[in-house]
Design a protein around this motif. Structure first.
Motif, PDB file in Angstrom:
ATOM      1  N   GLY A   1      -5.420 -50.289 -20.876  1.00  0.00           N
ATOM      2  CA  GLY A   1      -6.231 -51.788 -20.877  1.00  0.00           C
ATOM      3  C   GLY A   1      -7.281 -51.634 -21.831  1.00  0.00           C
ATOM      4  N   VAL A   2      -7.810 -50.504 -22.456  1.00  0.00           N
ATOM      5  CA  VAL A   2      -8.625 -50.675 -23.649  1.00  0.00           C
ATOM      6  C   VAL A   2      -8.080 -50.322 -24.827  1.00  0.00           C
ATOM      7  CG1 VAL A   2     -10.735 -50.528 -21.936  1.00  0.00           C
ATOM      8  CG2 VAL A   2      -9.635 -48.268 -22.976  1.00  0.00           C
ATOM      9  N   ASN A   3      -6.957 -50.438 -25.110  1.00  0.00           N
ATOM     10  CA  ASN A   3      -6.134 -50.042 -26.441  1.00  0.00           C
ATOM     11  C   ASN A   3      -6.028 -48.517 -26.593  1.00  0.00           C
ATOM     12  OD1 ASN A   3      -4.607 -51.431 -28.294  1.00  0.00           O
ATOM     13  ND2 ASN A   3      -6.244 -51.201 -29.841  1.00  0.00           N
ATOM     14  N   LEU A   4      -6.208 -47.837 -25.820  1.00  0.00           N
ATOM     15  CA  LEU A   4      -6.124 -46.418 -26.129  1.00  0.00           C
ATOM     16  C   LEU A   4      -4.544 -46.076 -26.194  1.00  0.00           C
ATOM     17  CD1 LEU A   4      -7.264 -43.440 -26.526  1.00  0.00           C
ATOM     18  CD2 LEU A   4      -7.387 -43.242 -23.843  1.00  0.00           C
ATOM     19  N   LYS A   5      -4.168 -45.171 -27.051  1.00  0.00           N
ATOM     20  CA  LYS A   5      -2.874 -44.958 -27.518  1.00  0.00           C
ATOM     21  C   LYS A   5      -2.413 -43.887 -26.850  1.00  0.00           C
ATOM     22  CE  LYS A   5       0.360 -44.505 -31.481  1.00  0.00           C
ATOM     23  NZ  LYS A   5       0.242 -44.928 -32.789  1.00  0.00           N
ATOM     24  N   TYR A   6      -1.198 -43.844 -26.225  1.00  0.00           N
ATOM     25  CA  TYR A   6      -0.842 -42.620 -25.480  1.00  0.00           C
ATOM     26  C   TYR A   6       0.625 -42.152 -25.625  1.00  0.00           C
ATOM     27  CZ  TYR A   6       0.006 -45.757 -21.509  1.00  0.00           C
ATOM     28  OH  TYR A   6       0.522 -46.850 -20.655  1.00  0.00           O
ATOM     29  N   VAL A   7       0.996 -40.764 -25.454  1.00  0.00           N
ATOM     30  CA  VAL A   7       2.440 -40.727 -25.348  1.00  0.00           C
ATOM     31  C   VAL A   7       2.920 -41.236 -24.398  1.00  0.00           C
ATOM     32  CG1 VAL A   7       4.015 -38.800 -25.866  1.00  0.00           C
ATOM     33  CG2 VAL A   7       1.811 -38.594 -26.750  1.00  0.00           C
ATOM     34  N   THR A   8       4.215 -41.812 -24.329  1.00  0.00           N
ATOM     35  CA  THR A   8       4.919 -42.212 -23.234  1.00  0.00           C
ATOM     36  C   THR A   8       6.512 -41.863 -23.150  1.00  0.00           C
ATOM     37  OG1 THR A   8       5.377 -44.284 -22.158  1.00  0.00           O
ATOM     38  CG2 THR A   8       5.993 -44.430 -24.554  1.00  0.00           C
ATOM     39  N   ILE A   9       6.978 -41.284 -24.204  1.00  0.00           N
ATOM     40  CA  ILE A   9       8.255 -40.493 -24.299  1.00  0.00           C
ATOM     41  C   ILE A   9       8.246 -39.070 -25.236  1.00  0.00           C
ATOM     42  CG2 ILE A   9      10.758 -40.537 -24.593  1.00  0.00           C
ATOM     43  CD1 ILE A   9      10.762 -43.664 -24.667  1.00  0.00           C
ATOM     44  N   CYS A  10       8.448 -38.114 -24.387  1.00  0.00           N
ATOM     45  CA  CYS A  10       8.737 -36.894 -25.364  1.00  0.00           C
ATOM     46  C   CYS A  10       9.917 -36.107 -25.207  1.00  0.00           C
ATOM     47  CB  CYS A  10       7.680 -36.118 -24.883  1.00  0.00           C
ATOM     48  SG  CYS A  10       7.442 -35.229 -23.296  1.00  0.00           S
ATOM     49  N   GLU A  11      10.416 -35.589 -26.145  1.00  0.00           N
ATOM     50  CA  GLU A  11      11.566 -34.672 -26.053  1.00  0.00           C
ATOM     51  C   GLU A  11      11.654 -33.419 -26.676  1.00  0.00           C
ATOM     52  OE1 GLU A  11      14.263 -38.882 -26.983  1.00  0.00           O
ATOM     53  OE2 GLU A  11      14.608 -36.898 -28.284  1.00  0.00           O
ATOM     54  N   GLY A  12      12.262 -32.414 -26.007  1.00  0.00           N
ATOM     55  CA  GLY A  12      12.253 -31.126 -26.457  1.00  0.00           C
ATOM     56  C   GLY A  12      12.968 -31.005 -27.822  1.00  0.00           C
ATOM     57  N   ARG A  13      12.291 -30.246 -28.633  1.00  0.00           N
ATOM     58  CA  ARG A  13      12.835 -30.026 -30.058  1.00  0.00           C
ATOM     59  C   ARG A  13      14.140 -29.228 -29.960  1.00  0.00           C
ATOM     60  NH1 ARG A  13       9.562 -31.814 -33.910  1.00  0.00           N
ATOM     61  NH2 ARG A  13       7.309 -32.182 -33.193  1.00  0.00           N
ATOM     62  N   GLU A  14      14.299 -28.141 -29.123  1.00  0.00           N
ATOM     63  CA  GLU A  14      15.274 -27.305 -29.180  1.00  0.00           C
ATOM     64  C   GLU A  14      16.236 -27.266 -27.812  1.00  0.00           C
ATOM     65  OE1 GLU A  14      13.856 -23.516 -30.385  1.00  0.00           O
ATOM     66  OE2 GLU A  14      13.417 -24.301 -32.357  1.00  0.00           O
ATOM     67  N   VAL A  15      15.517 -27.808 -26.725  1.00  0.00           N
ATOM     68  CA  VAL A  15      16.283 -27.656 -25.477  1.00  0.00           C
ATOM     69  C   VAL A  15      16.057 -29.153 -24.765  1.00  0.00           C
ATOM     70  CG1 VAL A  15      16.058 -25.266 -24.991  1.00  0.00           C
ATOM     71  CG2 VAL A  15      14.170 -26.802 -24.357  1.00  0.00           C
ATOM     72  N   PRO A  16      17.262 -29.543 -23.901  1.00  0.00           N
ATOM     73  CA  PRO A  16      17.023 -30.902 -23.289  1.00  0.00           C
ATOM     74  C   PRO A  16      16.032 -31.122 -22.048  1.00  0.00           C
ATOM     75  CG  PRO A  16      18.876 -29.744 -22.602  1.00  0.00           C
ATOM     76  CD  PRO A  16      18.157 -28.762 -23.565  1.00  0.00           C
ATOM     77  N   ILE A  17      14.794 -30.799 -22.426  1.00  0.00           N
ATOM     78  CA  ILE A  17      13.755 -31.078 -21.530  1.00  0.00           C
ATOM     79  C   ILE A  17      12.858 -32.217 -22.185  1.00  0.00           C
ATOM     80  CG2 ILE A  17      11.556 -29.997 -20.353  1.00  0.00           C
ATOM     81  CD1 ILE A  17      12.623 -27.335 -20.783  1.00  0.00           C
ATOM     82  N   TYR A  18      12.699 -33.186 -21.325  1.00  0.00           N
ATOM     83  CA  TYR A  18      12.261 -34.306 -21.771  1.00  0.00           C
ATOM     84  C   TYR A  18      11.397 -35.141 -20.758  1.00  0.00           C
ATOM     85  CZ  TYR A  18      16.387 -37.234 -20.227  1.00  0.00           C
ATOM     86  OH  TYR A  18      17.455 -37.472 -19.520  1.00  0.00           O
ATOM     87  N   GLY A  19      10.733 -36.216 -21.129  1.00  0.00           N
ATOM     88  CA  GLY A  19       9.823 -36.877 -20.358  1.00  0.00           C
ATOM     89  C   GLY A  19       9.492 -38.296 -20.564  1.00  0.00           C
ATOM     90  N   TYR A  20       9.253 -39.299 -19.470  1.00  0.00           N
ATOM     91  CA  TYR A  20       8.836 -40.543 -19.608  1.00  0.00           C
ATOM     92  C   TYR A  20       7.347 -40.708 -18.758  1.00  0.00           C
ATOM     93  CZ  TYR A  20      13.714 -41.198 -19.692  1.00  0.00           C
ATOM     94  OH  TYR A  20      15.169 -40.991 -20.043  1.00  0.00           O
ATOM     95  N   GLN A  21       6.618 -41.218 -19.332  1.00  0.00           N
ATOM     96  CA  GLN A  21       5.208 -41.494 -18.633  1.00  0.00           C
ATOM     97  C   GLN A  21       5.396 -42.851 -17.643  1.00  0.00           C
ATOM     98  OE1 GLN A  21       1.615 -40.020 -18.476  1.00  0.00           O
ATOM     99  NE2 GLN A  21       2.234 -41.094 -16.703  1.00  0.00           N
ATOM    100  N   PHE A  22       6.249 -43.558 -17.937  1.00  0.00           N
ATOM    101  CA  PHE A  22       6.699 -44.882 -17.339  1.00  0.00           C
ATOM    102  C   PHE A  22       7.666 -44.718 -15.996  1.00  0.00           C
ATOM    103  CE2 PHE A  22       9.151 -44.694 -21.340  1.00  0.00           C
ATOM    104  CZ  PHE A  22      10.243 -44.895 -20.752  1.00  0.00           C
ATOM    105  N   HIS A  23       8.069 -45.686 -15.458  1.00  0.00           N
ATOM    106  CA  HIS A  23       8.668 -45.545 -14.136  1.00  0.00           C
ATOM    107  C   HIS A  23      10.081 -46.503 -14.435  1.00  0.00           C
ATOM    108  CE1 HIS A  23       6.146 -43.219 -11.233  1.00  0.00           C
ATOM    109  NE2 HIS A  23       5.163 -43.789 -11.925  1.00  0.00           N
ATOM    110  N   PRO A  24      11.188 -45.808 -14.746  1.00  0.00           N
ATOM    111  CA  PRO A  24      12.269 -46.755 -14.870  1.00  0.00           C
ATOM    112  C   PRO A  24      12.799 -47.087 -13.350  1.00  0.00           C
ATOM    113  CG  PRO A  24      12.927 -44.304 -15.496  1.00  0.00           C
ATOM    114  CD  PRO A  24      11.136 -44.687 -15.241  1.00  0.00           C
ATOM    115  N   GLU A  25      12.716 -45.964 -12.557  1.00  0.00           N
ATOM    116  CA  GLU A  25      13.281 -46.048 -11.087  1.00  0.00           C
ATOM    117  C   GLU A  25      12.766 -47.529 -10.398  1.00  0.00           C
ATOM    118  OE1 GLU A  25       9.475 -44.446 -10.030  1.00  0.00           O
ATOM    119  OE2 GLU A  25      10.969 -44.293 -11.874  1.00  0.00           O
ATOM    120  N   LYS A  26      11.351 -47.878 -10.760  1.00  0.00           N
ATOM    121  CA  LYS A  26      10.753 -48.754  -9.879  1.00  0.00           C
ATOM    122  C   LYS A  26      11.553 -50.042 -10.035  1.00  0.00           C
ATOM    123  CE  LYS A  26       6.494 -46.537  -9.118  1.00  0.00           C
ATOM    124  NZ  LYS A  26       6.419 -46.280  -7.732  1.00  0.00           N
ATOM    125  N   HIS A  27      12.052 -50.369 -11.302  1.00  0.00           N
ATOM    126  CA  HIS A  27      12.713 -51.745 -11.451  1.00  0.00           C
ATOM    127  C   HIS A  27      13.667 -52.093 -10.732  1.00  0.00           C
ATOM    128  CE1 HIS A  27       9.770 -52.575 -15.106  1.00  0.00           C
ATOM    129  NE2 HIS A  27      10.021 -51.292 -15.533  1.00  0.00           N
TER     130      HIS A  27
END
Length: 341
Positions: free
Chosen positions: A220-246
């Motif tokens: 809300g104050v324009n602070l930029k943050y990471v929202t998707i990350c992906e493992g460089r060598e293994v399929p470990i990854y994440g979302y800061q957002f909630h796809p399931e809630k929609h």
């Protein structure tokens, strides 16, 4: 060479290794005001529905289980999900030595096992959502304090800012029209007070060495943050957002329009497509004992200030005492990241 092999696995069109994928979801200590965490653990039902609508079954992984119990489950399932929640992830500095709380301990053990499986040649995805995203960043950072306070991101939809310098298997799973909508019209739904900023990736070297940043959002104050990350060598990854809630939460501010339902479904299908590449199997007898259907679902629609329409609730009847094997797992994990990165 390993990165090339793993990258090719992400987008491979080979025949699935399993047609009956099973996903383990890590439970959370209860943060529900009417169910004390000393007696209960839980996770929202929306995550189970999100997995099931993509064609997989769900087994809970109890955060207070022994490592032997967890290893047995991991050897039979095809992928793992860390959900959102409100757990203190950081080290427990009240105990002597380098120790941390049991929940993070368990997640760290699973994280380490997933790395081991992949390096041994078994494709094995691990996905973290919201708190789960923060958790995998914390573990990969070698336990650096990764979280930065966010402003006004509880119940907000934020536009995606894609990092054009990195190739992404996550973004390839979203059709181009829907992705443009998320980037320019109305983005994913967030419900968090804390996030991970790019500066943290630069300060915690092992974090940036393990994950690549795929997308950002701004609070809300324009602070930029990471929202998707992906493992460089293994399929470990994440979302800061909630796809399931929609799709599955009706008492939040998450919109239920076609574009958001579409991206949610596409991300779920992508996760389960990766899980199908894992050839682990579980017997019908063992599945019947462990599957989520054995547990009760609680209606939360009438609870004030709740985020979940339904939750799965689990009785706390397990042993939290660390065994020698568990303690060994902690130190091996720390040693792995410190040596490698």
């Amino acid at each position: 060479m390993l990165r090339i092999i793993i990258a090719s696995l992400f987008i491979s069109s080979v025949i699935s290794a399993t047609t009956k994928p099973t996903i383990g979801i890590l439970t959370n200590p209860s943060d529900l005001k009417d169910y004390d965490k000393s007696l209960y653990s839980y996770f929202p039902s929306s995550y189970v529905k999100w997995i099931e609508q993509a064609g997989a079954r769900v087994i809970p992984i109890h955060w207070d289980s022994s490592y032997d119990e967890i290893t047995s489950i991991l050897n039979q399932i095809n992928g793992v999900l860390f959900t959102g929640g409100d757990v203190d992830l950081y080290l427990n500095n009240t105990q002597p030595g380098f120790t941390f709380n049991k929940f993070t301990d368990t997640a760290s053990f699973i994280f380490q096992k997933v790395i081991q499986f992949n390096k041994a040649g078994k494709f094995y995805p691990l996905l973290g959502i919201c708190q789960g995203f923060q958790l995998i960043n914390y573990i990969a950072s070698s336990y650096y304090e990764v979280l930065t306070r966010m402003t006004d991101d509880l119940g907000k939809q934020r536009l995606l800012e894609v990092n054009s310098e990195e190739d992404s298997f996550v973004l390839k799973s979203i059709d181009s029209v829907t992705l443009e909508y998320l980037k320019n019209v109305d983005g994913p739904y967030y419900s968090h007070n804390w996030g991970v900023v790019q500066h943290t990736y630069e300060k915690a070297y092992s974090l940036g060495a393990f994950f690549k940043i795929i997308a950002y959002s701004r609070d809300g104050v324009n602070l930029k943050y990471v929202t998707i990350c992906e493992g460089r060598e293994v399929p470990i990854y994440g979302y800061q957002f909630h796809p399931e809630k929609h799709q599955f939460e009706w008492i939040t501010k998450a919109t239920h329009d076609v574009q958001h339902i579409t991206y949610s479904q596409q991300l779920a299908m992508d996760f389960i497509a990766m899980a199908r590449k894992n050839d682990n199997t579980i017997s019908d007898e063992e599945l019947a004992k462990l599957i989520i259907y054995n547990y009760k679902q609680i209606n939360r629609m009438e609870i004030p200030n709740t985020s979940f329409s339904q939750v799965y609730l689990f009785d706390r009847n397990r042993n939290e005492t660390k065994s020698d094997l568990q303690q060994l797992g902690i130190y091996q994990n720390i040693k792995f990241f410190r040596k490698r990165h």
